[in-house]
Structure formats: structure tokens, C-alpha cells
Design a protein around this motif. Structure first.
Motif, short mmCIF file in Angstrom:
data_model
loop_
_atom_site.label_atom_id
_atom_site.label_comp_id
_atom_site.label_asym_id
_atom_site.label_seq_id
_atom_site.Cartn_x
_atom_site.Cartn_y
_atom_site.Cartn_z
N PHE A 1 0.34 -1.30 -0.30
CA PHE A 1 -0.52 -0.10 -0.13
C PHE A 1 0.70 1.12 0.10
CE2 PHE A 1 -2.52 3.12 2.34
CZ PHE A 1 -3.74 3.12 1.09
N ILE A 2 2.11 1.16 0.96
CA ILE A 2 2.92 3.14 0.91
C ILE A 2 3.72 2.52 -0.02
CG2 ILE A 2 4.80 3.11 2.06
CD1 ILE A 2 3.48 2.02 4.51
N ARG A 3 4.17 1.15 -0.90
CA ARG A 3 4.40 1.42 -2.00
C ARG A 3 4.21 2.02 -3.29
NH1 ARG A 3 6.97 -3.76 -2.82
NH2 ARG A 3 7.35 -3.46 -1.23
N LYS A 4 2.90 1.37 -3.12
CA LYS A 4 1.87 1.53 -4.67
C LYS A 4 1.60 3.29 -4.35
CE LYS A 4 -1.63 0.38 -7.39
NZ LYS A 4 -3.36 -0.80 -7.90
N HIS A 5 1.06 3.67 -3.28
CA HIS A 5 0.28 5.58 -2.81
C HIS A 5 0.42 6.56 -2.16
CE1 HIS A 5 -3.85 3.56 -4.20
NE2 HIS A 5 -3.49 2.24 -3.59
N LEU A 6 2.22 5.67 -2.01
CA LEU A 6 2.74 7.45 -1.27
C LEU A 6 4.34 7.49 -1.60
CD1 LEU A 6 2.17 6.49 2.40
CD2 LEU A 6 0.45 8.22 1.07
N LEU A 7 4.95 6.02 -2.75
CA LEU A 7 6.20 6.75 -2.65
C LEU A 7 6.18 6.47 -4.25
CD1 LEU A 7 8.03 3.93 -0.70
CD2 LEU A 7 7.93 6.42 -0.12
N SER A 8 6.81 7.65 -4.91
CA SER A 8 7.36 7.07 -6.08
C SER A 8 8.47 6.23 -6.63
CB SER A 8 7.29 8.99 -6.68
OG SER A 8 8.64 9.27 -5.86
N GLU A 9 9.03 6.49 -7.89
CA GLU A 9 9.94 5.04 -8.02
C GLU A 9 10.89 5.53 -7.48
OE1 GLU A 9 9.62 2.73 -11.03
OE2 GLU A 9 7.70 2.43 -11.51
N GLU A 10 11.53 7.14 -8.01
CA GLU A 10 12.69 7.60 -6.96
C GLU A 10 12.77 7.50 -5.51
OE1 GLU A 10 10.30 10.12 -9.18
OE2 GLU A 10 11.60 8.98 -11.02
N ASP A 11 11.81 7.64 -4.65
CA ASP A 11 11.39 7.31 -3.24
C ASP A 11 12.00 6.40 -3.25
OD1 ASP A 11 11.35 10.27 -3.04
OD2 ASP A 11 9.24 10.14 -2.68
N GLU A 12 11.24 5.19 -3.57
CA GLU A 12 11.38 3.71 -3.27
C GLU A 12 13.21 3.32 -3.75
OE1 GLU A 12 9.80 -0.61 -5.00
OE2 GLU A 12 8.32 1.32 -5.76
N GLN A 13 13.26 3.80 -4.60
CA GLN A 13 14.98 4.01 -5.26
C GLN A 13 15.50 4.44 -4.44
OE1 GLN A 13 16.51 1.69 -7.68
NE2 GLN A 13 13.91 1.26 -7.95
N ALA A 14 15.85 5.62 -3.92
CA ALA A 14 16.20 5.87 -3.12
C ALA A 14 16.33 4.98 -0.77
CB ALA A 14 16.11 7.81 -2.39
N ILE A 15 15.65 4.32 -1.35
CA ILE A 15 15.46 3.34 0.00
C ILE A 15 16.47 2.51 -0.26
CG2 ILE A 15 13.61 2.18 1.34
CD1 ILE A 15 11.54 4.62 0.84
N ARG A 16 16.24 2.20 -1.30
CA ARG A 16 16.49 0.47 -1.78
C ARG A 16 18.13 0.68 -1.87
NH1 ARG A 16 12.92 -4.00 -4.29
NH2 ARG A 16 10.89 -3.20 -3.18
#
Length: 143
Positions: A68-83
Motif C-alpha cells: 500500500f505504501i509503495r503503490k500510493h505514497l512513494l514515487s519510483e525515485e523515493d523507493e530507489q532512494a530507500i533501497r
């Protein structure tokens, strides 16, 4: 669901169900199927209500908090920055675990004489006769 049961076990379960429920078995089966249908309908209605309330298309898999967080709150750039910081740790840990796994396989092959015979048989072109098993020591021999 029944992938790990063979036909004999399924037959034994059906016979057991017949013995337990007797003449009521068809009613019990229909009640169980009705309950499963009702649960599926309730889940479908709940996801439909959530989709309507949130204004997005939500699937049942999307209700997991991470998804839910990945789909609705994070953009792809944010997800890559976290990973990104964790990816190096993950790669080194994976290589360490692979190395330990290989070491354990080598030790197991050295300990197991049958594995050494299999390995030698696969490397030779002509099939080698299987070595005779060594006699097992009895309890009396050890004492």
C-alpha cells in the motif's frame, strides 16, 4: 491445497468424513461451500468499498501495508532512494551465504562416500561399478 496428498490419503479422508458425518455429508459439504462463497463475497465487497472510499483501484494484494505504501505514497525515485543503501548489504550478505552454502556442500561431499562415488561416476565416461557398502559397525564392535 491438496498437492502433497496422494490418492490413498484423499480416499482415506473421504472415508473418514463419510464415517463421521454419515448421511449428513452432502449437507455438510454444501454448507462448507456456501461459507466459502460468502467469505469471498465479503472480501470482494470490502475491497470494493475501500476502492470507492479512497478513490483508487485497490486489489486485495494491495492491502498489505508495504504494498500500500509503495503503490500510493512513494514515487519510483523515493523507493530507489530507500533501497539503494540496503542493496550493497543485501548483495554482500547473499554472496556470503552462497559461499557458506558451497563450503557446506564440499564438506558434506567429503564426509559422504556415496557422494564422492557419484561425483567420480559423473566425471568418468564409462559407468563405474558401484562400490560395495562398507559393513556397519555394531554396538558390540564399538565397545
Amino acid at each position: 491445497m491438496l498437492d502433497n496428498l496422494n490418492w490413498w490419503e484423499i480416499g482415506a479422508l473421504l472415508l473418514l468424513a463419510l464415517l463421521i458425518f454419515g448421511d449428513r455429508l452432502p449437507n455438510v459439504i454444501s454448507d462448507g461451500l456456501r461459507m466459502v462463497r460468502n467469505l469471498r463475497a465479503m472480501a470482494r465487497n470490502a475491497t470494493g468499498d475501500l476502492s470507492r472510499e479512497l478513490g483508487t483501484d485497490i486489489q486485495l494484494e494491495d492491502l498489505h501495508p508495504k504494498a500500500f505504501i509503495r503503490k500510493h505514497l512513494l514515487s519510483e525515485e523515493d523507493e530507489q532512494a530507500i533501497r539503494k543503501p540496503l542493496q550493497g548489504v543485501y548483495d554482500s550478505l547473499r554472496s556470503d551465504v552462497t559461499g557458506v552454502h558451497e563450503d557446506l556442500k564440499e564438506v558434506a561431499d567429503r564426509i559422504d562416500p556415496r557422494a564422492a562415488a557419484r561425483k567420480a561416476a559423473t566425471t568418468d565416461t564409462a559407468p563405474a561399478p558401484a562400490p560395495a557398502p562398507a559393513p556397519r559397525p555394531s554396538y558390540d564392535d564399538a565397545t
